[in-house]
Design a protein around this motif. Structure first.
Motif: not given
Length: 315
Positions: A159-169
């Motif tokens: 994995l080189r690119k990770l985009y997280l848009y308003h997800v919840r942990f």
């Protein structure tokens, strides 16, 4: 007189090389691509070799989306699935997302984009089991109503690119188990509303080169960020308002930093960590008075490496 008879036009599209046809089909929604199978015998199975699949639940009748995606993935014959885009807007369809993701991961998927938007305030749990050992996924983009729960360290080797848009942990441990399990991660984008899931958001990624954080939280000094990325070259922070802290370890490789719309952070390390930047852009709304004083007095002299400095501050 002009001949008004029908003109027998040649099918020049079908004469194109198969590689070019697949490239053209890859730019279309998969439902449209599958529809081309009725054109001729040549087109009947061509869609099964398209390396990029895109599905949107709003174009399906109720209860048919999951079935259609399932059949398409099972019928897919390309040696590698370059990308899969899933957009889900129905709660019932979202329940089957885990199964669909599992099938996609088994096809050596390289890029996965998942967007779940539900009217109800509910989140769909991302199947963490498929991240326990994967060496093909290079780009992962997750948007909106997705819950990330990683009780143990993931293993996303490529994995080189990770985009997280308003997800919840689920918890702070899940943040660390995801990011620490990506040894090749270079580009991370985080859009969030602070403290809705975790208070301390730790980004400890030795390989990270680009980091973008947009935070639209408006609060009173609760939670913040801890960033440990020694290889970081480009940093973009936008929208911090009233966070308790933003701790950034020294970033000796930093080339460019953009800090904008930052309000009243109690901890001031955010500025001390930018001394190695060669290009620095500051758009600072009301910081503490003592920090404003530091910027315009001797503190700025520590930025000996800066070639370009742009600073805009509001009262």
């Amino acid at each position: 007189m002009r001949n008004r008879g029908l003109v027998n036009e040649e099918d020049r599209i079908s004469e194109l090389p198969e590689a070019l046809l697949l490239l053209i089909l890859s730019s279309l929604p998969t439902e449209t691509v599958i529809a081309t199978s009725v054109l001729s015998k040549q087109w009947k199975s061509l869609w099964k070799l398209v390396p990029n699949l895109k599905f949107d639940s709003k174009y399906h009748y109720h209860y048919t989306f999951s079935d259609n995606v399932f059949r398409s993935l099972i019928s897919h014959k390309a040696p590698v699935l370059d990308s899969l885009h899933l957009k889900v807007e129905d709660k019932d369809d979202a329940l089957d997302v885990g199964i669909l993701i599992g099938i996609a991961f088994s096809r050596h998927m390289r890029k996965f984009v998942l967007k779940i938007t539900l009217l109800e305030e509910s989140f769909v749990r991302f199947p963490s089991a498929w991240c326990s050992c994967n060496d093909t996924l290079e780009i992962l983009e997750l948007k909106y109503c997705i819950l990330l729960d990683f009780p143990s360290l993931v293993c996303l080797k490529s994995l080189r690119k990770l985009y997280l848009y308003h997800v919840r942990f689920n918890d702070e441990e899940s943040v660390c188990n995801l990011l620490c399990g990506c040894p090749s991660l270079e580009d991370l984008v985080v859009h969030r509303h602070s403290t809705t899931d975790v208070e301390s958001y730790t980004i400890a990624v030795p390989s990270l080169q680009r980091l973008t954080i947009y935070d639209d939280y408006y609060g009173e000094g609760v939670g913040g960020y801890v960033i440990n990325a020694p290889s970081l070259k480009y940093l973009n922070i936008d929208g911090f308002n009233g966070l308790e802290f933003c701790l950034i370890e020294k970033a000796p490789e930093l080339v460019e930093a953009k800090i904008s719309a930052v309000f009243e952070i109690a901890n001031e390390n955010i500025m001390d960590s930018l001394t190695s930047a060669k290009c620095l852009s500051l758009h600072l709304a009301p910081f503490k008075v003592n920090l404003r004083f530091k910027i315009f007095t001797g503190f700025i002299c520590n930025w000996a490496n800066i070639n370009v400095l742009c600073c805009l501050m509001h009262r």
